[in-house]
Design an enzyme around this catalytic site. Structure first.
Site, PDB file in Angstrom:
ATOM      1  CB  THR A  30      -0.852  -0.031   1.290  1.00 24.78           C
ATOM      2  OG1 THR A  30      -1.775  -1.097   1.165  1.00 24.78           O
ATOM      3  CG2 THR A  30      -1.602   1.256   1.539  1.00 24.78           C
ATOM      4  NE  ARG A  48      -9.380  -6.780   3.637  1.00 27.17           N
ATOM      5  CZ  ARG A  48      -8.331  -5.971   3.632  1.00 27.17           C
ATOM      6  NH1 ARG A  48      -8.019  -5.282   2.561  1.00 27.17           N
ATOM      7  NH2 ARG A  48      -7.584  -5.847   4.703  1.00 27.17           N
ATOM      8  CB  VAL A  49     -13.609  -2.447   2.039  1.00 23.30           C
ATOM      9  CG1 VAL A  49     -12.992  -1.058   2.170  1.00 23.30           C
ATOM     10  CG2 VAL A  49     -14.439  -2.541   0.762  1.00 23.30           C
ATOM     11  N   GLY A  50     -10.451  -2.882   3.112  1.00 24.12           N
ATOM     12  CA  GLY A  50      -9.536  -2.712   4.239  1.00 24.12           C
ATOM     13  C   GLY A  50      -9.650  -1.349   4.879  1.00 24.12           C
ATOM     14  CG  ASP A  51      -6.162  -0.043   6.852  1.00 24.10           C
ATOM     15  OD1 ASP A  51      -6.014  -0.974   6.037  1.00 24.10           O
ATOM     16  OD2 ASP A  51      -5.232   0.707   7.188  1.00 24.10           O
ATOM     17  CB  THR A  85       0.906   0.383   5.113  1.00 27.45           C
ATOM     18  OG1 THR A  85       1.108  -0.880   4.461  1.00 27.45           O
ATOM     19  CG2 THR A  85       2.187   0.808   5.810  1.00 27.45           C
ATOM     20  N   GLY A  86      -0.787  -2.034   6.621  1.00 28.61           N
ATOM     21  CA  GLY A  86      -0.701  -3.232   7.441  1.00 28.61           C
ATOM     22  C   GLY A  86      -1.968  -4.052   7.296  1.00 28.61           C
ATOM     23  N   GLY A 101      -5.357  -4.585   7.445  1.00 27.86           N
ATOM     24  CA  GLY A 101      -6.402  -3.581   7.561  1.00 27.86           C
ATOM     25  C   GLY A 101      -7.420  -3.825   8.654  1.00 27.86           C
TER      26      GLY A 101
HETATM   27  N1  ASP Z   1      -3.901  -1.901   4.815  1.00 27.19           N
HETATM   28  C1  ASP Z   1      -4.152  -2.455   3.523  1.00 27.19           C
HETATM   29  C2  ASP Z   1      -5.430  -3.251   3.564  1.00 27.19           C
HETATM   30  O1  ASP Z   1      -5.678  -3.921   4.561  1.00 27.19           O
HETATM   31  C3  ASP Z   1      -3.069  -3.352   3.038  1.00 27.19           C
HETATM   32  C4  ASP Z   1      -1.701  -2.796   3.142  1.00 27.19           C
HETATM   33  O2  ASP Z   1      -1.450  -1.846   3.853  1.00 27.19           O
HETATM   34  O3  ASP Z   1      -0.825  -3.330   2.450  1.00 27.19           O
HETATM   35  O4  ASP Z   1      -6.149  -3.239   2.608  1.00 27.19           O
END
Ligand code: ASP
Length: 360
Positions: free
Chosen positions: A224, A252-255, A275-276, A278
Site C-alpha cells: 500500500t 473485502r474492504v480494508g482500512d 499500512t498493514g 487492515g
Molecule cells: N492496509 C491495507 C489493507 O488492509 C493493506 C496494506 O497496507 O498493504 O487493505
C-alpha cells in the site's frame, strides 16, 4: 524495539495557533515550513531477498516521489496537491501495491481502494473496490470536492469515475505477471482454488524484473502507498491508495479508504496514513487514535505513533505501520514489521529514504 524516527523542525517554524470552532475551516496565521513523508507499504521486507538491485529500485522510486511532492509544496502548493501528486506517481509504479501494481483478490481481480483527507477543513473523500480508475487517489479527491459524500464503492464508484472524467484503464493494465504468480503460489499453498487468468492478460506473461523484489515482501504483501504533507499555510493532508490484501475475499474492504482507520487528517492534531493488516487498523481506528493521543493527551507525534503501533498493535499481531505529520512540523513513522518502504523531506533538509527496521 520501536521502529521509528522523528524529526522536529523546531523553532524555525512560524506556525501560529489555529483558530475556529468544530466544523469550521482552520487557517494558519503565518507561513510554515513545508514537510512531506511517504510510505510504500510495510511487511516482511528482507534485505537478502530484496538484493542490491531491488533495494536500489525502491529507494530511487521513493526518492523521486518524495521530491515530486516536495516540489509542489516548495512552490507554495497545498498539502492536498502534494499528497495527490506523490500518490499518483506511486500508483503508476508496478513496484507498489496500488493501481498499476495492485495485488489480486481470490477471484483473480484487482479491486482498488483510496482515500484523501484535508486537515484544514476535515473534508474527506474515498473510494473502495474500483476496477478501472488509473488514479484512485484522484477519484477519492473528486468524491471529496465534487460530491456531498465521503465514500463511494464498487460499480457506483466506477460510474462516478467515468462521469467525473477520470482516466480509465482496461483490466489488463493492472495485470502484472509477478503479482499473478504470487497469488497462484499463495492460493496453492493454502489449498484454495486457483482462478483462471483474467481476460486480457497476456497468455505467456514474462515475469517482470520486479518479481524477485516483490517476493522480498514475503507472504505479507503490504505494498500500500501513503503520503502525509504539511504546506506553507500550515495545513496538513493525508492520502492512502491500495490494492488491499492479496488473496482477499472479493468485496473485502480494508482500512485504507476508511477515514480514521487507515487515513486521517486534522489541523488540530496530525495527518496519518497507515499500512498493514487492515482489519486491525479498522478495529483500532489507528489513524484517528494516533491523532487523538496528540490532540487530547498532548503526546508528541512519535509517542502517539509508537503507542498505537508498538504498544497496542504489536502485542496482538496487528502488523503494520504509520507515517504522520503535524502542523508544527513534526514528522514521524513507526512500524512493527521487519521493514517499511519510507521517505521524508522537510524544507531545507535532505531526502531520507529507508526500508529496513535497522535504519533510522
Ligand atoms: N492496509 C491495507 C489493507 O488492509 C493493506 C496494506 O497496507 O498493504 O487493505
Amino acid at each position: 524495539m520501536g521502529k521509528s524516527a522523528a524529526v522536529i523542525l523546531g523553532a524555525a517554524l512560524a506556525w501560529a495557533a489555529v483558530t475556529g470552532a468544530a466544523g469550521q475551516s482552520m487557517q494558519a496565521k503565518s507561513a510554515a515550513h513545508w514537510a512531506i513523508v511517504v510510505h510504500g507499504g510495510a511487511g516482511d521486507i528482507d534485505r537478502a531477498r530484496l538484493g542490491p538491485e531491488g533495494d536500489k529500485a525502491y529507494r530511487e522510486a521513493l526518492a523521486k516521489v518524495v521530491q515530486a511532492g516536495a516540489a509542489v509544496l516548495d512552490r507554495g502548493g497545498s498539502s492536498l496537491d502534494a499528497v495527490e501528486t506523490a500518490i499518483r506517481m506511486l500508483e503508476d509504479s508496478p513496484l507498489f501495491n496500488a493501481s498499476r501494481g495492485a495485488v489480486f483478490d481470490a477471484d483473480g481481480k484487482t479491486e482498488l481502494d483510496a482515500a484523501i483527507m484535508d486537515g484544514a477543513t476535515q473534508r474527506a473523500g474515498a473510494v473502495a473496490g474500483v476496477a478501472h480508475t488509473r488514479y484512485p487517489i484522484s477519484l477519492a479527491r473528486a468524491v471529496m470536492e465534487k460530491t456531498p459524500y465521503v465514500l463511494l464503492v464498487g460499480p457506483g464508484a466506477d460510474a462516478y469515475s467515468l462521469q467525473a472524467g477520470m482516466e480509465q484503464e482496461p483490466l489488463s493494465y493492472f495485470f502484472t505477471e509477478s503479482r499473478w504468480q504470487s497469488l497462484v503460489d499463495q492460493l496453492r499453498n493454502q489449498g484454495r482454488p486457483i482462478p483462471s487468468r483474467p481476460a486480457g492478460a497476456p497468455s505467456h506473461g514474462v515475469i517482470e524484473p520486479v518479481a524477485q523484489w516483490q517476493e522480498a515482501e514475503g507472504d505479507r504483501r503490504y505494498g500500500t502507498v501513503g503520503v502525509v504533507a504539511l504546506d506553507r499555510m500550515g495545513n496538513v493532508a493525508a492520502g492512502t491508495s491500495t490494492g488491499g490484501m492479496q488473496g482477499k475475499m472479493p468485496g473485502r474492504v480494508g482500512d485504507s479508504p476508511l477515514i480514521g482507520a487507515g487515513t486521517y487528517a486534522s489541523n488540530r492534531s496530525c495527518a496519518v496514513s497507515g499500512t498493514g493488516v487492515g482489519e486491525f487498523f479498522i478495529r483500532y481506528t489507528v489513524a484517528r487514535d494516533v491523532c487523538a493521543l496528540v490532540q487530547y493527551k498532548g503526546y508528541t507525534l512519535q509517542q502517539a505513533a509508537d503507542e498505537v503501533i508498538q504498544n497496542k498493535l504489536k502485542p496482538i499481531h496487528g502488523d503494520g505501520g504509520v507515517i504522520a505529520i503535524a502542523p508544527d512540523g513534526q514528522m514521524t513513522w513507526s512500524f512493527n514489521t521487519p521493514g517499511m518502504f519510507r521517505a521524508r523531506l522537510a524544507e531545507g533538509g535532505k531526502v531520507e529514504v529507508h526500508i529496513y527496521s535497522d535504519e533510522p
